[in-house]
Design an enzyme around this catalytic site. Structure first.
Site, PDB file in Angstrom:
ATOM      1  CG  ASP A   1      -3.055  -3.541   0.383  1.00 44.98           C
ATOM      2  OD1 ASP A   1      -3.288  -2.203   1.249  1.00 44.98           O
ATOM      3  OD2 ASP A   1      -4.094  -3.503  -0.518  1.00 44.98           O
TER       4      ASP A   1
ATOM      5  CG  LEU B   1       3.822   1.715   8.108  1.00 45.30           C
ATOM      6  CD1 LEU B   1       4.941   2.872   8.465  1.00 45.30           C
ATOM      7  CD2 LEU B   1       4.846   0.380   8.454  1.00 45.30           C
ATOM      8  NE  ARG B   2      -3.683  -1.290   9.658  1.00 48.35           N
ATOM      9  CZ  ARG B   2      -4.543  -1.929   9.039  1.00 48.35           C
ATOM     10  NH1 ARG B   2      -4.483  -0.623   8.086  1.00 48.35           N
ATOM     11  NH2 ARG B   2      -5.407  -3.014   7.877  1.00 48.35           N
TER      12      ARG B   2
ATOM     13  CG  HIS C   1      -0.609  -0.186  -1.325  1.00 47.96           C
ATOM     14  ND1 HIS C   1      -1.337  -0.003  -2.152  1.00 47.96           N
ATOM     15  CD2 HIS C   1      -1.295   0.069   0.039  1.00 47.96           C
ATOM     16  CE1 HIS C   1      -3.202   0.317  -1.731  1.00 47.96           C
ATOM     17  NE2 HIS C   1      -2.955   0.052  -0.200  1.00 47.96           N
TER      18      HIS C   1
ATOM     19  CG  ASN D   1     -12.326  -3.508  -0.622  1.00 45.15           C
ATOM     20  OD1 ASN D   1     -12.443  -4.099  -1.971  1.00 45.15           O
ATOM     21  ND2 ASN D   1     -12.604  -3.280  -0.072  1.00 45.15           N
TER      22      ASN D   1
HETATM   23  O1  DOR Z   1      -8.423  -5.163   2.148  1.00 45.36           O
HETATM   24  C1  DOR Z   1      -7.125  -4.192   2.264  1.00 45.36           C
HETATM   25  N1  DOR Z   1      -7.237  -3.558   3.392  1.00 45.36           N
HETATM   26  N2  DOR Z   1      -7.758  -2.863   1.362  1.00 45.36           N
HETATM   27  C2  DOR Z   1      -7.725  -1.945   1.405  1.00 45.36           C
HETATM   28  O2  DOR Z   1      -7.990  -1.380   0.596  1.00 45.36           O
HETATM   29  C3  DOR Z   1      -7.140  -0.942   2.487  1.00 45.36           C
HETATM   30  C4  DOR Z   1      -6.599  -2.278   3.424  1.00 45.36           C
HETATM   31  C5  DOR Z   1      -6.562  -2.268   4.822  1.00 45.36           C
HETATM   32  O3  DOR Z   1      -6.037  -0.709   5.514  1.00 45.36           O
HETATM   33  O4  DOR Z   1      -6.513  -2.945   6.080  1.00 45.36           O
END
Ligand code: DOR
Length: 426
Positions: free
Chosen positions: A303, A62-63, A59, A276
């Protein structure tokens, strides 16, 4: 250098088969010998260290494409290598979303030039909008083995059922970000004591748990595999534990922030603690830890969610959710979880490799003929997290100033030392 010969000398090899004192010789990208007192043209010191299969992150954000000011494949892969990862699965909530073969190819090509094996999760639905299935087959043909709309959950149960049936036929796994959007709507932190005290609208645990419950039911209905992402509540842990006990084909991951931080951190109103699913209660943290110890969780996943400073430094309710993770995850697990290192490595390497379909390339036993995707961990080293020294392009770590025990010394990707003595080599 890439095709050189190296000996990792003086360490203790730990993999899924157990632990033993041994040197490891690597040549042309492959482990060629494991044994006592090996010689080689170049020695990488592993004295007092654990030599393990490289870590695998299920998870990672990488943007790229679209938010390169926060991270790129190159900078994220470097952060991953420094954290001991030899493979990461890039999430599809990019701009545009990774929902076609064309975007998959673009990310894979950037990954091939980077210092980590970058794999891709494709979106389940077109533009992650939750209305129409994405062309999963054309993405699967490029090697995509995991699909998710991460950042959002698939809200429509009928569409999710169809996606599961399709995934099952393709032999891929669906991963779910469990969040009932109607129930979570308007919330910015966990709903409970702290949201009341701080006057910040909350997201109840049930927003996550309703979708966990629904998707366990859909796994039962379809027989398809479901992977639960970043579970954060005691109720979710209990439901997944019960589903596994019934033999349902479910797997799950937990993040370092959900086993180390609680909603009390939000009292600072610092958006670095906005994420999140949100940070929950001490009882939830304890349940996540228990789930990691007992095998409810298959993986620790980071994440890793980089955000540019100008975006993250907004008022709490306007800031985007997400935290960095790649460079601190292993150290947090070693420092905070009361688990033997074999179990931590199972959660960070060979079990996630299995979930992602990477067995054979990552996470396998360290033996003659195995691909040399390895990490060397100094388990006694202590260090302090300094955001400005991280390799990620972003700075949004919630662990600034925290002292951790255990640090990655070297990382080898296909035999190439991409991290040596804690320094990225490219
Ligand atoms: O905190 C979070 N950031 N939860 C997610 O599900 C997406 C992620 C994000 O892409 O920044």
């Amino acid at each position: 250098m890439v095709n050189g010969e190296f000996v990792l000398r003086g360490g203790e090899v730990v993999d899924a088969t157990g632990r033993r004192r041994a040197d490891v010789k690597v040549r042309n990208g492959v482990v060629v010998e494991v044994g006592e007192d090996l010689d080689g043209r170049r020695v990488l010191d592993a004295d007092g260290c654990v030599v393990a299969p490289g870590l695998v992150d299920l998870h990672t954000h990488l943007r790229e494409p679209g938010r390169e000011e926060a991270e790129t494949v190159e900078t994220g892969a470097r952060a991953a290598a420094l954290g001991g990862y030899t493979a990461v699965v890039a999430m599809p909530n990019t701009e545009p979303a990774i929902d076609t073969a064309g975007v998959v190819r673009q990310v894979l090509e950037a990954g091939a030039r980077s210092c980590c094996d970058v794999r891709v999760a494709g979106a389940i639905t077109v533009d992650r909008a939750g209305t129409q299935l994405a062309p999963m087959a054309e993405m699967a043909e490029l090697g995509v083995r995991m699909f998710t709309d991460d950042g959002r959950g698939v809200q429509d149960a009928r569409l999710m059922r169809r996606a599961l049936e399709y995934a099952s036929a393709l032999g891929v796994v669906l991963a779910q970000h469990c969040e009932d959007e109607a129930l979570a709507s308007g919330g910015h932190m966990h709903e409970g004591e702290w949201s009341s005290r701080l006057g910040i609208p909350g997201i109840p645990s049930e927003a996550e748990e309703l979708m966990v419950m629904r998707d366990i039911a859909l796994a039962r209905l379809t027989g398809a595999r479901v992977h639960f992402q970043h579970l954060s509540t005691a109720g979710s842990v209990a439901m997944v534990g019960a589903a596994k006990a019934q033999g349902l084909p479910v797997t799950a991951e937990a993040t370092p922030h959900h086993f180390t931080l609680t909603a009390a951190e939000v009292a600072s109103y610092d958006p670095v603690f906005k994420v999140n699913p949100p940070l929950r209660t001490a009882a939830d943290v304890a349940a996540v830890r228990e789930g990691l110890a007992s095998g409810v969780f298959d993986a620790i996943a980071t994440d890793h969610a980089p955000h540019a400073q100008e975006d993250k430094e907004a008022p709490f309710d306007q800031a985007p959710p997400g935290m960095l993770g790649l460079e601190t995850a292993l150290s947090l697990a070693l420092t905070e979880l009361d688990l033997p290192i074999e179990q931590v490595l199972a959660l960070c390497s060979w079990q996630p490799a299995r979930v992602a379909g990477l067995t054979g390339q990552h996470g396998g036993p360290i033996a003659e003929g195995a691909p040399a995707n390895l990490c060397v961990i100094d388990t006694a080293a202590t260090w302090v997290v300094e955001p400005e020294r991280l390799a990620s392009r972003s700075r949004n770590t919630p662990y600034a100033g925290r002292k951790l025990t255990g640090k990655v010394r070297h990382t080898l990707l296909r035999g190439e030392p991409v991290v040596v003595d804690g320094e990225a080599q490219r």
